[in-house]
Design a protein around this motif. Structure first.
Motif, PDB file in Angstrom:
ATOM      1  N   CYS A  29       0.819  -1.217   0.000  1.00  0.00           N
ATOM      2  CA  CYS A  29       0.000   0.000   0.000  1.00  0.00           C
ATOM      3  C   CYS A  29       0.851   1.263   0.000  1.00  0.00           C
ATOM      4  N   TRP A 153      -9.108   1.601   1.953  1.00  0.00           N
ATOM      5  CA  TRP A 153     -10.159   1.580   0.941  1.00  0.00           C
ATOM      6  C   TRP A 153     -11.420   2.272   1.462  1.00  0.00           C
ATOM      7  N   GLU A 156     -11.053   5.921   1.306  1.00  0.00           N
ATOM      8  CA  GLU A 156     -10.734   6.439  -0.033  1.00  0.00           C
ATOM      9  C   GLU A 156      -9.294   6.944  -0.146  1.00  0.00           C
ATOM     10  N   ILE A 158      -6.798   4.722  -1.174  1.00  0.00           N
ATOM     11  CA  ILE A 158      -6.150   3.940  -2.229  1.00  0.00           C
ATOM     12  C   ILE A 158      -7.141   3.725  -3.368  1.00  0.00           C
ATOM     13  N   SER A 159      -6.601   3.453  -4.549  1.00  0.00           N
ATOM     14  CA  SER A 159      -7.435   3.250  -5.726  1.00  0.00           C
ATOM     15  C   SER A 159      -8.038   1.850  -5.729  1.00  0.00           C
ATOM     16  N   PHE A 160      -9.035   1.662  -6.567  1.00  0.00           N
ATOM     17  CA  PHE A 160      -9.654   0.349  -6.751  1.00  0.00           C
ATOM     18  C   PHE A 160      -8.614  -0.679  -7.188  1.00  0.00           C
ATOM     19  N   GLU A 161      -7.744  -0.281  -8.104  1.00  0.00           N
ATOM     20  CA  GLU A 161      -6.694  -1.170  -8.581  1.00  0.00           C
ATOM     21  C   GLU A 161      -5.762  -1.587  -7.447  1.00  0.00           C
ATOM     22  N   SER A 162      -5.296  -0.633  -6.663  1.00  0.00           N
ATOM     23  CA  SER A 162      -4.389  -0.939  -5.553  1.00  0.00           C
ATOM     24  C   SER A 162      -5.065  -1.834  -4.524  1.00  0.00           C
ATOM     25  N   TYR A 163      -6.326  -1.553  -4.246  1.00  0.00           N
ATOM     26  CA  TYR A 163      -7.063  -2.364  -3.279  1.00  0.00           C
ATOM     27  C   TYR A 163      -7.107  -3.833  -3.713  1.00  0.00           C
ATOM     28  N   SER A 185     -10.086   0.742 -15.128  1.00  0.00           N
ATOM     29  CA  SER A 185     -10.798   1.989 -15.412  1.00  0.00           C
ATOM     30  C   SER A 185     -12.154   1.767 -16.067  1.00  0.00           C
ATOM     31  N   SER A 189     -17.279   3.578 -10.410  1.00  0.00           N
ATOM     32  CA  SER A 189     -17.220   3.533  -8.942  1.00  0.00           C
ATOM     33  C   SER A 189     -18.463   2.864  -8.351  1.00  0.00           C
ATOM     34  N   GLN A 192     -17.989  -1.035  -8.430  1.00  0.00           N
ATOM     35  CA  GLN A 192     -16.835  -1.657  -7.780  1.00  0.00           C
ATOM     36  C   GLN A 192     -17.226  -2.648  -6.694  1.00  0.00           C
TER      37      GLN A 192
END
Length: 269
Positions: A29, A153, A156, A158-163, A185, A189, A192
């Motif tokens: 992270c 997460w 908010e 970290i990004s969806f990808e990182s999560y 992408s 949102s 997700q």
């Protein structure tokens, strides 16, 4: 560390392993662990400090302790929070009625309100409640992997990808090879949570259960995703009636190629 481990083996089994899991998650992270500069002097067992345990001759013969020394080396390096202490000398910090001014939990009250703890101690509870000037300050206490990613997460950070990459690392789903044209992408949102719930379900099931689950509808994809996958048998499963996840099996992992939100690929196979 308060000398709570009976011996080296107890520390490695019950303290080190969960702690390293948290460290790996923090690295995934891109978060920093602040330490106090006197960490080497902390008691691991009733008679041994962290420093003495790791340099003891018996420790040198243990492969696991040698790995420990490498992993725990981050504790001996900057950043140290006491080089830029945020605590106020006129502020009181109490843990179970005891004054903990000058400690990491007290410092966390003045920073991000998150601490990392070795288990089997009085400071292993979550949340760890510190009474700061008479007011309770609950600290998120990381004693095992998984908590930090969920916290970041939910807030908010970290990004969806990182999560996805961190939270499902090492399991059945591998998100490290997602194709650009079908990447994270394409998922809005508002969509997700549907994918996350499905991925959690996927991780919890055995492969036999995955193949039999009617909701997932896991099956071979008969169309062509791209030139790189012509020689690879690819599969898809449902995240909803409309959404699909595409990829291929590699040993016990499902390598995710990408996501489908418009059903155009599925119309071709």
């Amino acid at each position: 560390m308060t000398g709570q481990f009976s011996d080296q083996d107890d520390f490695v089994s019950n303290g080190f392993r969960p702690f390293v899991g948290v460290l790996k998650e923090m690295q995934g992270c891109s978060t920093l662990l602040l330490k106090k500069s006197d960490v080497w002097d902390k008691m691991v067992t009733p008679n041994s400090t962290l420093h003495s345990l790791l340099i003891h001759n018996a420790s040198r013969t243990s492969d696991e302790v040698r790995r420990l020394k490498s992993a725990i080396a981050v504790l001996t390096k900057e950043p140290f929070w006491d080089s830029d202490c945020k605590q106020d000398v006129d502020t009181t910090y109490l843990l179970d009625g005891a004054d903990v001014c000058g400690s990491s939990p007290a410092e966390a009250c003045e920073r991000d309100k998150v601490v990392v703890s070795f288990v089997s101690s009085t400071a292993s509870v979550d949340p760890l409640n510190i009474i700061r000037n008479g007011i309770n300050v609950p600290l998120l206490n990381l004693t095992c992997s998984g908590k930090l990613t969920e916290h970041l997460w939910a807030n908010e950070h970290i990004s969806f990808e990182s999560y996805l990459k961190v939270q499902f690392s090492g399991g059945k789903l591998d998100f490290s090879r997602v194709e650009q044209k079908m990447n994270f992408s394409v998922i809005q949102s508002t969509e997700q949570s549907l994918f996350i719930d499905t991925f959690r379900k996927f991780e919890e099931l055995t492969w036999e259960q995955i193949h039999a689950d009617q909701g997932l509808d896991y099956k071979e994809y008969r169309g062509t995703i791209g030139r790189d996958y012509r020689a690879i048998k690819t599969y898809k499963f449902r995240a909803s009636q409309k959404f699909r996840c595409h990829g291929y099996r590699e040993n016990d992992s499902f390598i995710v190629i990408g996501f489908e939100t418009d059903h155009k690929l599925s119309d071709r196979g």
